[in-house]
Design a protein around this motif. Structure first.
Motif, mmCIF file in Angstrom:
data_model
loop_
_atom_site.group_PDB
_atom_site.id
_atom_site.type_symbol
_atom_site.label_atom_id
_atom_site.label_comp_id
_atom_site.label_asym_id
_atom_site.label_seq_id
_atom_site.Cartn_x
_atom_site.Cartn_y
_atom_site.Cartn_z
ATOM 1 N N THR A 47 -38.569 5.455 -5.613
ATOM 2 C CA THR A 47 -38.565 6.864 -6.007
ATOM 3 C C THR A 47 -39.880 7.551 -5.658
ATOM 4 O OG1 THR A 47 -39.231 6.276 -8.254
ATOM 5 C CG2 THR A 47 -36.880 6.544 -7.844
ATOM 6 N N THR A 51 -40.455 11.030 -3.345
ATOM 7 C CA THR A 51 -41.162 12.109 -4.035
ATOM 8 C C THR A 51 -42.363 12.567 -3.215
ATOM 9 O OG1 THR A 51 -40.476 11.210 -6.172
ATOM 10 C CG2 THR A 51 -42.299 12.774 -6.178
ATOM 11 N N TRP A 68 -32.875 9.426 -6.132
ATOM 12 C CA TRP A 68 -33.067 9.055 -7.541
ATOM 13 C C TRP A 68 -31.757 8.585 -8.175
ATOM 14 C CZ3 TRP A 68 -36.643 13.292 -10.085
ATOM 15 C CH2 TRP A 68 -37.944 13.108 -9.630
ATOM 16 N N SER A 71 -30.815 5.171 -6.683
ATOM 17 C CA SER A 71 -31.716 4.125 -7.179
ATOM 18 C C SER A 71 -31.412 3.783 -8.630
ATOM 19 C CB SER A 71 -33.176 4.567 -7.062
ATOM 20 O OG SER A 71 -33.545 4.708 -5.728
#
Length: 92
Positions: A47, A51, A68, A71
């Motif tokens: 993540t 990001t 996200w 995951s």
């Protein structure tokens, strides 16, 4: 790790600190090494990578949300599978 450190009632009774050290010395490092050796990724790294890409403008927020969700869903499904296998094996 639970079998090595958690299933030592003699050590836990006489020296609870040693039992915790054994559990810590085998639990996290072994799990981390097995994750990396098998080619898996940690949730935090996966993540964080996307990001950072969003912050640099290299990808979109839509891709971030997809990453996200995928995951988290994969980790949740894996944790349920592991809990089921541990339950069926009678380890705990």
């Amino acid at each position: 790790a639970v079998t090595v450190g958690g299933a030592c009632p003699g050590i836990a009774a006489s020296n609870p600190g040693l039992q915790k050290i054994i559990l810590g010395a085998f639990g996290l490092p072994f799990g981390l090494i097995m994750t990396l050796v098998t080619g898996g990724e940690l949730f935090t790294g996966n993540t964080a990578l996307v990001t950072a890409a969003v912050m640099e403008g290299k990808t979109t927020k839509k891709d971030l949300v997809k990453n996200w969700v995928a995951s988290y869903a994969g980790n949740f499904a894996g944790s349920l599978l592991l809990a089921y296998l541990v339950f069926k094996s009678g380890t705990l």
